[in-house]
Design an enzyme around this catalytic site. Structure first.
Site, PDB file in Angstrom:
ATOM      1  N   ASP A  71     -49.072  70.433 -32.020  1.00 14.74           N
ATOM      2  CA  ASP A  71     -49.805  69.307 -31.429  1.00 14.74           C
ATOM      3  C   ASP A  71     -50.238  68.347 -32.534  1.00 14.74           C
ATOM      4  O   ASP A  71     -50.163  68.688 -33.721  1.00 14.74           O
ATOM      5  CB  ASP A  71     -50.986  69.774 -30.571  1.00 14.74           C
ATOM      6  CG  ASP A  71     -52.066  70.505 -31.348  1.00 14.74           C
ATOM      7  OD1 ASP A  71     -51.791  70.953 -32.482  1.00 14.74           O
ATOM      8  OD2 ASP A  71     -53.176  70.643 -30.821  1.00 14.74           O
ATOM      9  N   TYR A  73     -52.344  65.913 -35.197  1.00 12.77           N
ATOM     10  CA  TYR A  73     -53.541  66.116 -36.013  1.00 12.77           C
ATOM     11  C   TYR A  73     -54.743  65.603 -35.228  1.00 12.77           C
ATOM     12  O   TYR A  73     -54.683  64.564 -34.572  1.00 12.77           O
ATOM     13  CB  TYR A  73     -53.399  65.382 -37.343  1.00 12.77           C
ATOM     14  CG  TYR A  73     -52.227  65.891 -38.157  1.00 12.77           C
ATOM     15  CD1 TYR A  73     -52.292  67.109 -38.823  1.00 12.77           C
ATOM     16  CD2 TYR A  73     -51.035  65.167 -38.222  1.00 12.77           C
ATOM     17  CE1 TYR A  73     -51.211  67.597 -39.542  1.00 12.77           C
ATOM     18  CE2 TYR A  73     -49.949  65.647 -38.947  1.00 12.77           C
ATOM     19  CZ  TYR A  73     -50.037  66.858 -39.605  1.00 12.77           C
ATOM     20  OH  TYR A  73     -48.970  67.343 -40.315  1.00 12.77           O
ATOM     21  N   PHE A  84     -45.450  66.629 -37.448  1.00  9.02           N
ATOM     22  CA  PHE A  84     -45.610  66.858 -38.888  1.00  9.02           C
ATOM     23  C   PHE A  84     -45.912  65.582 -39.677  1.00  9.02           C
ATOM     24  O   PHE A  84     -46.054  65.625 -40.894  1.00  9.02           O
ATOM     25  CB  PHE A  84     -44.369  67.542 -39.493  1.00  9.02           C
ATOM     26  CG  PHE A  84     -44.131  68.924 -38.981  1.00  9.02           C
ATOM     27  CD1 PHE A  84     -44.899  69.998 -39.429  1.00  9.02           C
ATOM     28  CD2 PHE A  84     -43.146  69.164 -38.039  1.00  9.02           C
ATOM     29  CE1 PHE A  84     -44.691  71.275 -38.950  1.00  9.02           C
ATOM     30  CE2 PHE A  84     -42.926  70.447 -37.546  1.00  9.02           C
ATOM     31  CZ  PHE A  84     -43.700  71.500 -38.006  1.00  9.02           C
ATOM     32  N   HIS A 192     -43.256  79.123 -39.563  1.00  8.95           N
ATOM     33  CA  HIS A 192     -43.865  77.789 -39.646  1.00  8.95           C
ATOM     34  C   HIS A 192     -44.119  77.428 -41.113  1.00  8.95           C
ATOM     35  O   HIS A 192     -44.440  78.299 -41.926  1.00  8.95           O
ATOM     36  CB  HIS A 192     -45.189  77.779 -38.873  1.00  8.95           C
ATOM     37  CG  HIS A 192     -45.720  76.416 -38.596  1.00  8.95           C
ATOM     38  ND1 HIS A 192     -46.474  75.716 -39.510  1.00  8.95           N
ATOM     39  CD2 HIS A 192     -45.593  75.619 -37.505  1.00  8.95           C
ATOM     40  CE1 HIS A 192     -46.800  74.546 -38.990  1.00  8.95           C
ATOM     41  NE2 HIS A 192     -46.269  74.454 -37.774  1.00  8.95           N
TER      42      HIS A 192
END
Length: 225
Positions: A71, A73, A84, A192
């Site tokens: 999701d 920031y 990202f 991740h």
């Protein structure tokens, strides 16, 4: 409330392609939630005009690589609608720093050094999050407001293409693997890139050279990472 009307359909050629492909997508639930937050004077990110940036900057026609994030920031002025990625002027976040480290290790150089990944999107990299919005200071707060339907519908329509590359990093992204037609597309998975998990196998995954090798093999221009 007029500025929320544009959230009822995806921009660019996505809405047309979904409709012509017979893939339904209902955006009324997340839109209603955002309207409610707005009325209650609660902040959410990214701002309304940036929510669909991943689709604005990377059309269905041009998509050749898909990267799934979690999701946005959840701090003000950071999220820009690309997974990202952050708005220009912000520090490069830890996960993206690790992505750049892996690119350097894999390819020997890194072309782009900004936290803003618009340069990837413009080359055909679709950078989408499971949840396209998040409430201020509440990570994961919009996972259950209907955005997951967007991701699943997008993957469904992308299955009609050939020779895409999916980069699935972390358990949440990998959980969508079953939706992808792997007879048509390449899927690369890894932990991740977060500092909490990057050393468990993201570093050394060589996804960036593998992606470009696959694209070149199928006569598709590679990504300038």
């Amino acid at each position: 409330m007029n500025k929320f009307n544009d959230l009822l359909k995806l921009p660019s050629d996505w809405h047309k392609t979904l409709k012509e492909g017979g893939v339904g997508i209902d955006l009324s639930e997340p839109t209603a939630e955002l309207v409610k937050l707005f009325k209650n004077k609660k902040n959410f990110y990214p701002k309304v005009n940036d929510i669909y940036n991943a689709f604005k900057l990377c059309s269905f026609k041009d998509t050749k690589v898909v990267i799934l994030g979690q999701d946005p920031y959840h701090q003000e002025g950071v999220a820009n609608g690309l997974a990202f990625s952050v708005k220009k002027g912000n520090k490069i976040p830890p996960s993206l720093r690790n992505i750049y480290k892996e690119i350097y290790s894999d390819l020997g150089s890194v072309t782009h050094h900004s936290g803003d990944l618009s340069c990837w999107a413009s080359q055909g990299v679709l950078l989408i999050n499971f949840s396209l919005t998040v409430e201020d200071s509440k990570p994961g707060s919009h996972f259950s407001i209907g955005w997951s339907n967007v991701v699943e519908s997008v993957i469904e329509i992308l299955n009609k293409k050939h020779n895409l590359v999916y980069l699935l990093w972390g358990a949440n992204s990998i959980s969508k693997r079953h939706l992808i037609n792997e007879k048509r597309h390449a899927v690369f998975t890894a932990p991740h890139p977060s500092p909490l998990s990057a050393y468990r196998g993201f570093f050394g995954c060589r996804h960036f050279s593998k992606t470009n090798s696959f694209l070149l093999k199928n006569k598709i221009s590679p990504i300038d990472w």
